[in-house]
Design a protein around this motif. Structure first.
Motif, PDB file in Angstrom:
ATOM      1  N   ILE A 660       0.855  -1.184   0.000  1.00  0.00           N
ATOM      2  CA  ILE A 660       0.000   0.000   0.000  1.00  0.00           C
ATOM      3  C   ILE A 660       0.893   1.235   0.000  1.00  0.00           C
ATOM      4  CG2 ILE A 660      -1.747   1.314   1.241  1.00  0.00           C
ATOM      5  CD1 ILE A 660      -2.825  -1.254   2.379  1.00  0.00           C
ATOM      6  N   ALA A 661       0.857   1.988  -1.091  1.00  0.00           N
ATOM      7  CA  ALA A 661       1.610   3.233  -1.180  1.00  0.00           C
ATOM      8  C   ALA A 661       0.772   4.357  -0.592  1.00  0.00           C
ATOM      9  CB  ALA A 661       1.955   3.542  -2.637  1.00  0.00           C
ATOM     10  N   THR A 662       1.364   5.114   0.335  1.00  0.00           N
ATOM     11  CA  THR A 662       0.679   6.258   0.934  1.00  0.00           C
ATOM     12  C   THR A 662       1.456   7.517   0.577  1.00  0.00           C
ATOM     13  OG1 THR A 662       1.903   5.867   3.000  1.00  0.00           O
ATOM     14  CG2 THR A 662      -0.312   4.937   2.828  1.00  0.00           C
ATOM     15  N   ALA A 663       0.763   8.504   0.043  1.00  0.00           N
ATOM     16  CA  ALA A 663       1.444   9.719  -0.430  1.00  0.00           C
ATOM     17  C   ALA A 663       0.899  10.938   0.290  1.00  0.00           C
ATOM     18  CB  ALA A 663       1.260   9.866  -1.937  1.00  0.00           C
ATOM     19  N   GLY A 664       1.804  11.810   0.757  1.00  0.00           N
ATOM     20  CA  GLY A 664       1.384  13.017   1.455  1.00  0.00           C
ATOM     21  C   GLY A 664       2.436  14.091   1.414  1.00  0.00           C
ATOM     22  N   ASP A 665       2.079  15.252   2.019  1.00  0.00           N
ATOM     23  CA  ASP A 665       2.996  16.396   1.936  1.00  0.00           C
ATOM     24  C   ASP A 665       3.149  17.151   3.243  1.00  0.00           C
ATOM     25  OD1 ASP A 665       1.272  19.329   1.469  1.00  0.00           O
ATOM     26  OD2 ASP A 665       0.205  17.419   1.545  1.00  0.00           O
ATOM     27  N   SER A 666       2.326  16.794   4.283  1.00  0.00           N
ATOM     28  CA  SER A 666       2.344  17.638   5.482  1.00  0.00           C
ATOM     29  C   SER A 666       2.192  16.803   6.746  1.00  0.00           C
ATOM     30  CB  SER A 666       1.212  18.665   5.413  1.00  0.00           C
ATOM     31  OG  SER A 666      -0.037  18.021   5.578  1.00  0.00           O
ATOM     32  N   GLY A 667       2.262  17.500   7.872  1.00  0.00           N
ATOM     33  CA  GLY A 667       2.125  16.838   9.165  1.00  0.00           C
ATOM     34  C   GLY A 667       0.792  16.152   9.345  1.00  0.00           C
ATOM     35  N   ASN A 668      -0.237  16.636   8.659  1.00  0.00           N
ATOM     36  CA  ASN A 668      -1.550  15.985   8.758  1.00  0.00           C
ATOM     37  C   ASN A 668      -1.524  14.554   8.211  1.00  0.00           C
ATOM     38  OD1 ASN A 668      -2.794  18.186   9.906  1.00  0.00           O
ATOM     39  ND2 ASN A 668      -3.416  19.069   7.955  1.00  0.00           N
ATOM     40  N   ASP A 669      -0.501  14.263   7.395  1.00  0.00           N
ATOM     41  CA  ASP A 669      -0.393  12.936   6.797  1.00  0.00           C
ATOM     42  C   ASP A 669       0.553  12.031   7.580  1.00  0.00           C
ATOM     43  OD1 ASP A 669      -1.961  13.862   4.577  1.00  0.00           O
ATOM     44  OD2 ASP A 669      -0.165  14.856   3.817  1.00  0.00           O
ATOM     45  N   HIS A 670       1.044  12.512   8.718  1.00  0.00           N
ATOM     46  CA  HIS A 670       2.137  11.838   9.416  1.00  0.00           C
ATOM     47  C   HIS A 670       1.826  10.375   9.713  1.00  0.00           C
ATOM     48  CE1 HIS A 670       4.669  10.659  12.852  1.00  0.00           C
ATOM     49  NE2 HIS A 670       5.562  11.491  12.339  1.00  0.00           N
ATOM     50  N   ASP A 671       0.631  10.084  10.281  1.00  0.00           N
ATOM     51  CA  ASP A 671       0.405   8.708  10.750  1.00  0.00           C
ATOM     52  C   ASP A 671       0.152   7.724   9.617  1.00  0.00           C
ATOM     53  OD1 ASP A 671      -2.312   9.342  10.167  1.00  0.00           O
ATOM     54  OD2 ASP A 671      -2.989   7.961  11.717  1.00  0.00           O
ATOM     55  N   MET A 672      -0.166   8.223   8.407  1.00  0.00           N
ATOM     56  CA  MET A 672      -0.298   7.270   7.291  1.00  0.00           C
ATOM     57  C   MET A 672       1.020   7.132   6.527  1.00  0.00           C
ATOM     58  SD  MET A 672      -2.561   8.972   4.223  1.00  0.00           S
ATOM     59  CE  MET A 672      -1.912  10.225   3.105  1.00  0.00           C
ATOM     60  N   LEU A 673       2.020   7.933   6.900  1.00  0.00           N
ATOM     61  CA  LEU A 673       3.339   7.837   6.285  1.00  0.00           C
ATOM     62  C   LEU A 673       4.317   7.068   7.159  1.00  0.00           C
ATOM     63  CD1 LEU A 673       3.666  11.508   4.963  1.00  0.00           C
ATOM     64  CD2 LEU A 673       3.177   9.455   3.604  1.00  0.00           C
TER      65      LEU A 673
END
Length: 728
Positions: A660-673
């Motif tokens: 499962i690839a998880t993509a994000g850019d900010s602290g709001n995405d921290h727990d899925m990264l």
């Protein structure tokens, strides 16, 4: 053909079934076990799994805690968790059925085998089967066994109010689920014409809803004729002979003249079984008492005082009637009997004395005991209301009467006991015709013929509920991309188009979803604006909601999980005492599992947040508080977050986290990264996420910005091979 059967409640095991232990362990359990076992013997059946609840409770056998119990080479019982480990009655399971749906979907995905049909037995399993069938886009078959509307009618006749029936039995919820099952079912299987026409006749149903009357089979190896003891006793197992001696000894404790013909009754201690009518008829007939002994085996008991109210009252009434008519020495009321060996021997013992079987229930939806007694050569007298009408027509092995007419009941028993020719004919017809009409081979032939028809036609379930079947799609993928939206998925239209083209090219094996703090309504707007159509999953509202496909089918299992210790009304009430925090006014900000507030800019967050936590702690809610941008306060169930939602999807659909690839850019995405996912941080990321570079987590920092970074990350993890270059 891989068949999934579901029977949620009661105690389900392959051997020594505890028939009559309680109201939830009756004929349905025996039926589904035997159905599974016999279906698996047909060549066209690849496998049969009978799904039930896993129970870990010292009060019951440890067998019920085993996940898998093999019933044969192609047949097994599968037990999955639901609502904790304690054994509870069926009415207590309703809040946890979505949990069971998730476990069953995950189990099915792990096996790598898609069912041909899913068949639910009783309303609770009907609900589960309907959900699972719609997920995998396969036919849903329903068998109600007993239905809520007729039960409510009976309860009201007994003086119950609807409120009382709801409190004790969740009766209106059950009726609602039964109605939904009928709306979604591709096939409804009943045991009798009476059940089809009268019981289901109380419900709304489409004119084209297919009903099939398929009477259950009988285990003819167990219910062999009584005269086999005289003809080929050497071929009868020692277990049967030992059970016969035990039952003879048990009855002899009660009867002064054990050589008399035996009037036998076998049933649960339930008022609807109308046991008192039989005892009164026997007690008020000197002729019956002179002709025969009476034996009533009403369930299994240790101590009457410890039993549920209904059963305790029935058993107490039995003993009072026995005393009133002074039936000591004539009436037996044994406390124990097993269904595997002792019940068949009771029928044969009664038949060998030229006795009869009596079932004086107000109604029998099918009448399995009539079939069993007939198979052994024991004629019956019983209720004319319900399934026995079919049995008497097919087998001619007894007499059916109006059990509310005591004289009619008495006369029928005397006739069958004294008319030698009639007894002989009924006994012979029972043995011969049960084997013709009620064998498991006959049942399974008819059953499989119906399933083949249903499987070959378009399924009804998805179209009825107006949704696609996510499982048919997710069951096939071996990888999944879950991306944040703002500044990750969108922001560079050319890169987005390349990414979407790549995903379309690899759609057979790669699923695609978004995970966002936005509410679903706002996500829909973005997806429409950017023409993003091929979407499998949406995780919205900071991970508190999961939806499937562009029809946005909600994941009920995720919602069920989040309800644990989540008390939103308590939270709203408690926060009203804090003057510096205000509920956000927009409708989309307030969800079932997300409460959103604004913090006054006049207060210091470092001082305000501890006070908010102090107030929230008093509500005894299990919550998470997310504070962002110096003013926004989101309160969620403690089990909700984007990362937790993605881990839930991994477990449910059996997609490994490293796929499962998880993509994000900010602290709001921290727990899925963080964790074991194939995490991608795009090149235009916020500084606050840079600290993940030095962490032990599996995170790839891309050079490319926005969707270009996602493309780069997918290639880095080997999820798309050389496809990036081909589409660039």
């Amino acid at each position: 053909m891989y068949i999934q059967l579901i029977s949620m409640h009661g105690l389900v095991r392959g051997e020594n079934i505890e028939m009559g232990r309680d109201a939830d362990t009756g004929g349905q359990v025996r039926y589904v076990v035997e159905l599974a076992r016999h279906l698996s013997q047909f060549e066209e059946v690849e496998a049969v799994d009978l799904f039930t609840r896993r129970i870990r409770d010292k009060r019951v056998s440890s067998v019920y805690s085993e996940e898998i119990e093999e019933l044969g080479p192609k047949c097994r019982i599968v037990r999955l968790p639901c609502g904790g480990g304690r054994y509870v009655r069926k009415e207590r399971l309703w809040p946890y059925l979505d949990e069971y749906v998730d476990h069953m979907i995950a189990f099915t995905r792990r096996t790598g085998r898609r069912p041909a049909v899913v068949h639910g037995h009783y309303a609770d399993a009907g609900y589960v089967a309907c959900e699972v069938a719609s997920v995998f886009d396969v036919p849903f078959v329903f068998t109600g066994h007993s239905l809520g509307k007729p039960k409510l009618d009976y309860l009201q006749e007994e003086g119950w109010t609807v409120e009382q029936a709801n409190k004790e039995l969740a009766i209106e919820h059950r009726i609602h689920v039964e109605q939904e099952c009928l709306a979604a079912a591709d096939l409804v299987i009943t045991s009798t014409r009476h059940e089809r026409d009268t019981q289901y006749g109380k419900y709304h149903r489409d004119a084209d809803l297919r009903f099939e009357v398929i009477p259950p089979g009988t285990d003819l190896d167990r219910f062999f004729p009584y005269y086999d003891y005289d003809i080929n006793a050497n071929d009868i197992s020692e277990e049967c002979k030992q059970a016969r001696i035990r039952m003879q000894q048990s009855l002899a404790r009660f009867h002064f003249n054990p050589e008399k013909p035996l009037i036998l009754a076998l049933c649960r201690p339930d008022r609807r079984k109308n046991i008192q009518a039989l005892i009164k008829a026997y007690g008020e007939s000197r002729q019956l008492q002179a002709i025969a002994n009476l034996a009533v085996l009403a369930g299994i008991r240790e101590d009457i005082e410890s039993m549920p109210d209904n059963e305790r009252q029935v058993l107490t009434d039995m003993l009072l009637l026995m005393d009133r008519y002074d039936l000591y020495g004539k009436m037996a009321v044994p406390k124990q009997h097993d269904s595997e060996f002792e019940v068949p021997e009771l029928y044969r013992l009664a038949a060998s004395t030229r006795g009869i079987f009596v079932n004086s229930a107000f109604i029998e939806l099918f009448g399995l005991t009539f079939i069993e007694s007939s198979a052994t050569g024991l004629p019956f007298v019983g209720t004319e209301n319900g399934g026995p009408q079919d049995i008497i027509e097919n087998c001619r092995s007894g007499i059916i009467v109006d059990v509310n007419d005591q004289q009619e009941l008495t006369d029928a028993m005397i006739t069958m006991l004294t008319d030698e020719e009639r007894w002989n004919q009924a006994s012979t017809d029972g043995v011969n015709l049960v084997r013709k009409h009620y064998s498991w081979e006959t049942h399974c032939d008819h059953y499989l013929s119906c399933l083949k028809d249903v499987v070959s036609t378009p399924v009804k379930t998805p179209s009825v509920v107006g949704r696609s079947a996510p499982g048919a799609r997710l069951a096939e993928v071996d990888a999944l991309l879950m991306s944040d939206i703002d500044n990750t998925l969108i922001g560079d239209d050319d890169a987005l188009h390349r990414l979407l083209a790549l995903l379309k090219e690899n759609r057979v094996r790669i699923g695609f979803g978004v995970a966002s703090g936005r509410a679903l309504e706002l996500i829909e707007e973005v997806l429409h604006e950017h023409d993003i159509a091929d979407l499998d999953v949406v995780v919205s509202s900071v991970g508190s909601e999961i939806y499937y496909g562009r029809d946005y089918v909600p994941d009920k299992g995720w919602a069920s999980r989040l309800r644990h210790k989540w008390y939103p009304e308590r939270i709203r009430t408690a926060l009203k005492e804090l003057p510096f925090i205000h509920q956000q006014p927009d409708a989309h900000t307030q969800r079932e599992f997300k409460l959103s507030y604004d913090l006054d800019d006049t207060v210091d967050p470092d001082e305000a947040l501890p006070r908010i936590h102090e107030v929230l702690d008093r509500t005894k809610s299990a919550y998470s508080l997310i504070f962002s941008h110096g003013t926004f306060v989101d309160i969620l169930p403690h089990r909700a977050s984007k990362g937790k939602a993605i881990r839930y999807l991994s477990d449910k659909w059996n997609i490994p986290l490293d796929r499962i690839a998880t993509a994000g850019d900010s602290g709001n995405d921290h727990d899925m990264l963080t964790g074991r996912t194939a995490a991608i941080v795009v090149g235009n990321h916020d500084q606050e996420i840079s600290k993940l570079k030095d962490s032990s987590h599996r995170v790839y920092f891309a050079d490319g910005h926005m969707a270009n970074g996602i493309l780069e990350g997918l290639e880095h993890y080997g999820l798309v091979g050389q496809a990036v270059e081909a589409t660039a």
